[in-house]
Design a protein around this motif. Structure first.
Motif, PDB file in Angstrom:
ATOM      1  N   LEU A 225       2.943   5.479  13.132  1.00 30.18           N
ATOM      2  CA  LEU A 225       3.566   6.385  12.168  1.00 30.18           C
ATOM      3  C   LEU A 225       2.694   6.610  10.940  1.00 30.18           C
ATOM      4  O   LEU A 225       3.031   7.434  10.087  1.00 30.18           O
ATOM      5  N   GLN A 226       1.607   5.868  10.825  1.00 29.40           N
ATOM      6  CA  GLN A 226       0.688   6.067   9.708  1.00 29.40           C
ATOM      7  C   GLN A 226      -0.120   7.322   9.995  1.00 29.40           C
ATOM      8  O   GLN A 226      -0.810   7.423  10.997  1.00 29.40           O
ATOM      9  N   SER A 227      -0.005   8.311   9.094  1.00 26.68           N
ATOM     10  CA  SER A 227      -0.476   9.655   9.417  1.00 26.68           C
ATOM     11  C   SER A 227      -1.644  10.130   8.579  1.00 26.68           C
ATOM     12  O   SER A 227      -1.765  11.294   8.277  1.00 26.68           O
TER      13      SER A 227
ATOM     14  N   ALA B 237      13.732  -1.307   3.537  1.00 30.69           N
ATOM     15  CA  ALA B 237      12.350  -1.022   3.130  1.00 30.69           C
ATOM     16  C   ALA B 237      11.437  -1.036   4.352  1.00 30.69           C
ATOM     17  O   ALA B 237      11.495  -1.948   5.169  1.00 30.69           O
ATOM     18  N   ILE B 238      10.619  -0.002   4.459  1.00 34.36           N
ATOM     19  CA  ILE B 238       9.568   0.059   5.480  1.00 34.36           C
ATOM     20  C   ILE B 238       8.246   0.085   4.729  1.00 34.36           C
ATOM     21  O   ILE B 238       7.989   1.006   3.947  1.00 34.36           O
ATOM     22  N   VAL B 239       7.438  -0.949   4.945  1.00 32.99           N
ATOM     23  CA  VAL B 239       6.283  -1.203   4.077  1.00 32.99           C
ATOM     24  C   VAL B 239       4.976  -1.209   4.859  1.00 32.99           C
ATOM     25  O   VAL B 239       4.893  -1.803   5.942  1.00 32.99           O
TER      26      VAL B 239
ATOM     27  N   SER C 277       0.826  -1.211   0.000  1.00 29.57           N
ATOM     28  CA  SER C 277       0.000   0.000   0.000  1.00 29.57           C
ATOM     29  C   SER C 277       0.856   1.256   0.000  1.00 29.57           C
ATOM     30  O   SER C 277       0.525   2.257  -0.616  1.00 29.57           O
ATOM     31  N   GLN C 278       1.977   1.185   0.710  1.00 28.29           N
ATOM     32  CA  GLN C 278       2.871   2.335   0.822  1.00 28.29           C
ATOM     33  C   GLN C 278       4.256   1.791   1.184  1.00 28.29           C
ATOM     34  O   GLN C 278       4.372   0.843   1.959  1.00 28.29           O
ATOM     35  N   LEU C 279       5.293   2.404   0.625  1.00 27.51           N
ATOM     36  CA  LEU C 279       6.638   1.874   0.824  1.00 27.51           C
ATOM     37  C   LEU C 279       7.638   3.019   0.890  1.00 27.51           C
ATOM     38  O   LEU C 279       7.545   3.991   0.132  1.00 27.51           O
TER      39      LEU C 279
ATOM     40  N   PHE D 205      10.781  -3.961   6.974  1.00 21.35           N
ATOM     41  CA  PHE D 205      10.025  -3.815   8.204  1.00 21.35           C
ATOM     42  C   PHE D 205       8.609  -3.362   7.863  1.00 21.35           C
ATOM     43  O   PHE D 205       8.387  -2.685   6.857  1.00 21.35           O
ATOM     44  N   SER D 206       7.664  -3.713   8.727  1.00 22.66           N
ATOM     45  CA  SER D 206       6.297  -3.203   8.588  1.00 22.66           C
ATOM     46  C   SER D 206       6.229  -1.781   9.132  1.00 22.66           C
ATOM     47  O   SER D 206       6.854  -1.470  10.158  1.00 22.66           O
ATOM     48  N   LEU D 207       5.500  -0.933   8.447  1.00 24.37           N
ATOM     49  CA  LEU D 207       5.311   0.443   8.904  1.00 24.37           C
ATOM     50  C   LEU D 207       4.512   0.441  10.198  1.00 24.37           C
ATOM     51  O   LEU D 207       3.384  -0.052  10.227  1.00 24.37           O
TER      52      LEU D 207
END
Length: 475
Positions: free
Chosen positions: A445-447, A410-412, A392-394, A439-441
């Motif tokens: 931190l999901q804003s 990578a933070i995904v 979804s976002q990387l 790593f998983s986001l």
């Protein structure tokens, strides 16, 4: 089609629309319709502390609520320049900003504010109710060139700066976007982004420019779906649009302005099939939000410069911009520091799509890092790896390494198999660009509607791992 001049007013825009159609809907808030007449009455009833002058700089504790909006508009009407303040800031961060900018007062619009009057000692704290029967300040005449807003930059390369804009800057920004993305007085734009961000302020000025309806509602998490009911327009990031497409859009919604991440063609196609027109672009705080835009088509480019803006690439490929949306400068210790030249140097690296007046943003010049002697531009890697199913976002973040200098991590956000993702990346990219782990986001931190700060991601990563050895051990 754009006119030769941006939209303008001879008086405060809310007074203009009240005089033109006083009983038309100005705000939709919690299913309540507020007319331009009621809005103006509420603005006129706000009072401020008598120690403030019509040249004061005030910070307003910013939440997307009706009383916050009313206080912001009332502050402008009294001649204050407003800095909309992220309520998540700590006391020390707030005070550092206030001292650096020269803020005279902090205003908490709600009586239920969690910041009591003794929470800070300097600058002075001003508490006002959402309405007040008498005013101790006198209003000022509308001046489109006067500094009205102070918006903090992200601070990714140092302390955040307070970017100053006038009504004229904001209206030029709105007018240019309308030449590409239709928005009429009969439409309704959801206030889906925070007022302390330039993209949130841009929504307010689009609403004021057209005398349309602004919807104010809780947009956090799953509440976004309900908040979109009745809205025709919204500003979203691709992950929000993906959830919207999956859930099925409200019948009212037909136009979405996207930002913050790569936009997959499949998502654009799905949205368009549901009747959602999608636009994407490139913008920044100093230029009062959107600079370039286009109808989203899944390509990595961000379109051409909108009216009232100019754009060029330097010999080094840096994006330079100017125009009627360019800020008045930075506010430092109550003094406005104007731009040093006509062209603002963005520190973004760009290129033109071959044969087209279509800009591609390669990435931030200051985001690039070196792995094994090779330059790695994180944004370039992200565009490739974001195509992996389930992402979804990387983000690609550098991690210090004694052998290679830095290595990509990578933070995904998304549901992926890490081993399959890493193996696939090796078939898509040169070895020095391939992430060494994933790593998983983190959820915290999901804003929502605002892009995530790379500085925040870097801090998070380095708090969890300190070397490639730590990374390997954690996986």
């Amino acid at each position: 089609m754009a006119t030769n001049q941006p939209i303008s007013f001879a008086q405060w825009p809310w007074h203009h629309w009240m005089a033109l159609h006083p009983d038309a809907a100005a705000i939709c808030c919690d299913s309540q319709i507020i007319s331009w007449r009621q809005l103006c009455n509420d603005i006129d009833r706000v009072g401020f502390d008598s120690t403030l002058s019509n040249r004061s700089l005030v910070a307003i504790l910013s939440e997307n609520r009706y009383d916050t909006l009313v206080h912001m508009l009332a502050a402008w009407q009294y001649g204050f320049a407003t800095l909309m303040l992220n309520p998540a800031f700590s006391e020390s961060t707030r005070n550092d900003i206030f001292e650096r900018v020269g803020i005279d007062a902090l205003i908490a619009p709600s009586n239920e504010s969690s910041f009591p009057s003794d929470a800070i000692s300097s600058p002075s704290f001003v508490s006002t109710s959402s309405v007040c029967d008498s005013s101790v300040s006198s209003t000022v005449d509308y001046d489109p060139q006067r500094c009205l807003t102070l918006t903090l930059t992200s601070g990714s390369s140092g302390a955040p700066k307070a970017v100053a804009h006038s009504a004229s800057n904001h209206l030029a920004s709105a007018s240019g976007l309308f030449s590409l993305m239709p928005f009429a007085s009969s439409d309704c734009w959801l206030l889906s982004l925070p007022l302390f961000h330039i993209s949130g302020l841009a929504i307010v000025w689009r609403w004021l420019a057209k005398g349309a309806t602004l919807k104010i509602a809780d947009t956090q998490g799953n509440n976004l779906m309900t908040a979109l009911n009745g809205a025709t327009h919204a500003s979203l990031v691709p992950t929000q649009l993906a959830r919207l497409v999956e859930a099925g859009k409200p019948s009212s919604l037909h136009s979405v302005l996207l930002g913050g991440a790569v936009i997959p063609q499949s998502l654009v196609d799905s949205a368009e099939q549901q009747g959602i027109g999608c636009w994407c672009g490139y913008g920044m705080t100093e230029m009062a939000s959107t600079i370039t835009a286009k109808r989203a088509n899944g390509a990595f480019s961000v379109g051409s410069a909108l009216p009232y803006r100019e754009l060029m690439l330097s010999e080094q490929g840096e994006v330079w911009v100017k125009g009627e949306t360019l800020s008045l400068g930075y506010m430092v210790d109550r003094q406005l520091e104007p731009p040093s030249s006509d062209w603002f140097q963005t520190k973004d690296k760009g290129s033109w799509v071959s044969g087209l007046n279509d800009l591609t943003i390669i990435g931030r010049l200051d985001n690039m890092f070196i792995c094994g002697g090779e330059n790695v531009q994180p944004e370039t890697v992200e565009r490739v790896l974001s195509r992996f199913e389930g992402v979804s976002q990387l983000f690609i973040v550098p991690l210090a390494d004694t052998t290679w200098g830095h290595v990509p991590v990578a933070i995904v956000e998304g549901d992926i198999d890490a081993a399959a993702f890493l193996a696939w990346s090796k078939s898509q990219l040169p070895a020095y660009q391939c992430p060494k782990t994933v790593f998983s986001l983190p959820t915290d931190l999901q804003s929502g509607g605002i892009k995530i700060s790379r500085q925040t991601l870097s801090v998070w990563l380095h708090e969890h791992v300190h070397s490639l050895g730590d990374v390997c051990e954690s996986n």
